[in-house]
Design a protein around this motif. Structure first.
Motif, PDB file in Angstrom:
ATOM      1  N   GLN A 289     -42.634  22.145 -55.352  1.00  0.00           N
ATOM      2  CA  GLN A 289     -42.595  21.526 -53.939  1.00  0.00           C
ATOM      3  C   GLN A 289     -42.278  20.021 -54.038  1.00  0.00           C
ATOM      4  O   GLN A 289     -41.701  19.634 -53.092  1.00  0.00           O
ATOM      5  CB  GLN A 289     -44.168  21.713 -53.664  1.00  0.00           C
TER       6      GLN A 289
ATOM      7  N   SER B 152     -45.582  29.812 -52.860  1.00  0.00           N
ATOM      8  CA  SER B 152     -45.100  28.888 -52.069  1.00  0.00           C
ATOM      9  C   SER B 152     -44.372  28.069 -53.208  1.00  0.00           C
ATOM     10  O   SER B 152     -44.561  28.249 -54.481  1.00  0.00           O
ATOM     11  CB  SER B 152     -46.216  28.047 -51.554  1.00  0.00           C
TER      12      SER B 152
ATOM     13  N   SER C 183     -46.824  26.705 -55.744  1.00  0.00           N
ATOM     14  CA  SER C 183     -47.476  27.698 -56.905  1.00  0.00           C
ATOM     15  C   SER C 183     -46.230  27.672 -58.219  1.00  0.00           C
ATOM     16  O   SER C 183     -46.394  28.637 -58.909  1.00  0.00           O
ATOM     17  CB  SER C 183     -47.493  28.867 -56.297  1.00  0.00           C
TER      18      SER C 183
ATOM     19  N   ARG D 250     -56.106  29.981 -44.287  1.00  0.00           N
ATOM     20  CA  ARG D 250     -54.661  29.876 -45.116  1.00  0.00           C
ATOM     21  C   ARG D 250     -54.306  28.500 -45.056  1.00  0.00           C
ATOM     22  O   ARG D 250     -54.102  27.617 -44.260  1.00  0.00           O
ATOM     23  CB  ARG D 250     -53.685  30.864 -44.675  1.00  0.00           C
ATOM     24  N   ASP D 251     -53.797  28.330 -46.372  1.00  0.00           N
ATOM     25  CA  ASP D 251     -52.953  26.827 -46.254  1.00  0.00           C
ATOM     26  C   ASP D 251     -51.617  26.997 -45.578  1.00  0.00           C
ATOM     27  O   ASP D 251     -50.978  28.134 -45.803  1.00  0.00           O
ATOM     28  CB  ASP D 251     -52.435  26.655 -47.860  1.00  0.00           C
TER      29      ASP D 251
ATOM     30  N   ASN E  39     -48.854  25.790 -45.831  1.00  0.00           N
ATOM     31  CA  ASN E  39     -47.464  25.788 -46.618  1.00  0.00           C
ATOM     32  C   ASN E  39     -47.420  27.219 -47.278  1.00  0.00           C
ATOM     33  O   ASN E  39     -46.228  27.523 -47.757  1.00  0.00           O
ATOM     34  CB  ASN E  39     -47.572  24.729 -47.580  1.00  0.00           C
ATOM     35  N   VAL E  40     -48.434  28.120 -47.197  1.00  0.00           N
ATOM     36  CA  VAL E  40     -48.265  29.345 -47.921  1.00  0.00           C
ATOM     37  C   VAL E  40     -47.632  30.516 -46.835  1.00  0.00           C
ATOM     38  O   VAL E  40     -48.228  30.400 -46.148  1.00  0.00           O
ATOM     39  CB  VAL E  40     -49.498  29.783 -48.527  1.00  0.00           C
ATOM     40  N   MET E  41     -46.566  30.993 -47.032  1.00  0.00           N
ATOM     41  CA  MET E  41     -46.075  32.014 -46.303  1.00  0.00           C
ATOM     42  C   MET E  41     -46.740  33.350 -46.646  1.00  0.00           C
ATOM     43  O   MET E  41     -47.001  33.632 -47.676  1.00  0.00           O
ATOM     44  CB  MET E  41     -44.657  31.901 -46.416  1.00  0.00           C
TER      45      MET E  41
ATOM     46  N   CYS F 252     -42.304  37.162 -49.762  1.00  0.00           N
ATOM     47  CA  CYS F 252     -42.538  35.615 -49.834  1.00  0.00           C
ATOM     48  C   CYS F 252     -41.660  35.179 -50.873  1.00  0.00           C
ATOM     49  O   CYS F 252     -41.106  34.016 -50.761  1.00  0.00           O
ATOM     50  CB  CYS F 252     -43.870  35.620 -50.196  1.00  0.00           C
TER      51      CYS F 252
ATOM     52  N   LEU G 241     -38.843  32.036 -50.303  1.00  0.00           N
ATOM     53  CA  LEU G 241     -38.647  31.026 -51.319  1.00  0.00           C
ATOM     54  C   LEU G 241     -37.272  30.773 -51.452  1.00  0.00           C
ATOM     55  O   LEU G 241     -36.644  29.897 -51.597  1.00  0.00           O
ATOM     56  CB  LEU G 241     -39.619  31.146 -52.658  1.00  0.00           C
TER      57      LEU G 241
ATOM     58  N   ARG H 183     -35.726  28.881 -48.724  1.00  0.00           N
ATOM     59  CA  ARG H 183     -36.019  27.672 -49.015  1.00  0.00           C
ATOM     60  C   ARG H 183     -34.993  26.915 -49.974  1.00  0.00           C
ATOM     61  O   ARG H 183     -34.584  25.833 -49.709  1.00  0.00           O
ATOM     62  CB  ARG H 183     -37.446  27.429 -49.423  1.00  0.00           C
TER      63      ARG H 183
ATOM     64  N   THR I 188     -37.305  24.914 -44.917  1.00  0.00           N
ATOM     65  CA  THR I 188     -38.385  25.605 -44.682  1.00  0.00           C
ATOM     66  C   THR I 188     -37.998  26.586 -43.654  1.00  0.00           C
ATOM     67  O   THR I 188     -37.607  26.443 -42.598  1.00  0.00           O
ATOM     68  CB  THR I 188     -39.693  24.864 -44.447  1.00  0.00           C
TER      69      THR I 188
END
Length: 196
Positions: free
Chosen positions: A22, A68, A71, A99-100, A102-104, A123, A127, A130, A136
């Motif tokens: 990130q 994400s 992670s 949920r965060d 930023n977490v898909m 997921c 990534l 991205r 994003t």
């Protein structure tokens, strides 16, 4: 590993000297550059290898459910590690269900369906988008939490065949297949190393 005792929950993780993916992506975005494709391929191969190992674990597969850029850790020694496997489960155990942003999530998870390994594959494909586009996947929906959740539920992601037609066709097709909103049509494994 996760430690559960009485009312105490703790998540113990390995310390990796380096930087999160990130942070690396924010650095690149701030300079209006995209990380080189060869680096993206390497990162994706390592993430997919970690998922394939977790999904192939003896007994019930270990699901990540929160992939994400945050992670993924990039070691100064060139290592790439996928962490935070227990974060979603730990949050459920202590009653934190939000949920965060930023977490898909995979479309089926936004609908409350039981998660499986195909959600992690989805997921991982987000990534990949991205990394390979520098954008994003759901950035255009960031202004509204409702629109974001609807877009995630419908799997409304622009395919690499539209944004990066210059990529090798097998890679584009594998990632686009992993982005199928219907998990029955989605690529069913994270073992995509031969594609990369």
């Amino acid at each position: 590993s996760m430690i559960l005792k009485d009312d105490f929950v703790a998540l113990v993780t390995e310390f990796i000297p380096g930087v999160s993916l990130q942070r690396l992506l924010r650095f690149a975005t701030g300079r209006n550059v995209r990380i080189p494709d060869i680096c993206a391929y390497y990162i994706l191969e390592r993430v997919l290898a970690a998922l394939a190992s977790a999904h192939g674990a003896t007994g019930e597969p270990i699901l990540h459910r929160g992939i994400s850029p945050a992670s993924v850790s990039m070691g100064w020694d060139g290592s790439v590690k996928l962490g935070e496997f227990g974060v979603v489960r730990m949050r459920q155990l202590v009653g934190l269900t939000e949920r965060d942003p930023n977490v898909m999530m995979a479309p089926e998870e936004t609908r409350g369906e039981k998660p499986d390994a195909r959600g992690d594959v989805y997921c991982a494909a987000l990534l990949a988008v991205r990394l390979l586009t520098g954008r994003t996947p759901y950035a255009r929906f960031r202004g509204s939490a409702t629109e974001l959740m609807l877009a995630m539920a419908e799997g409304d992601v622009t395919r690499l065949s539209m944004t990066r037609p210059d990529l090798p066709a097998p890679l584009r097709e594998a990632i686009d297949s992993a982005l199928e909103a219907d998990r029955e049509k989605r690529i069913a494994t994270s073992d995509l190393k031969d594609t990369l």
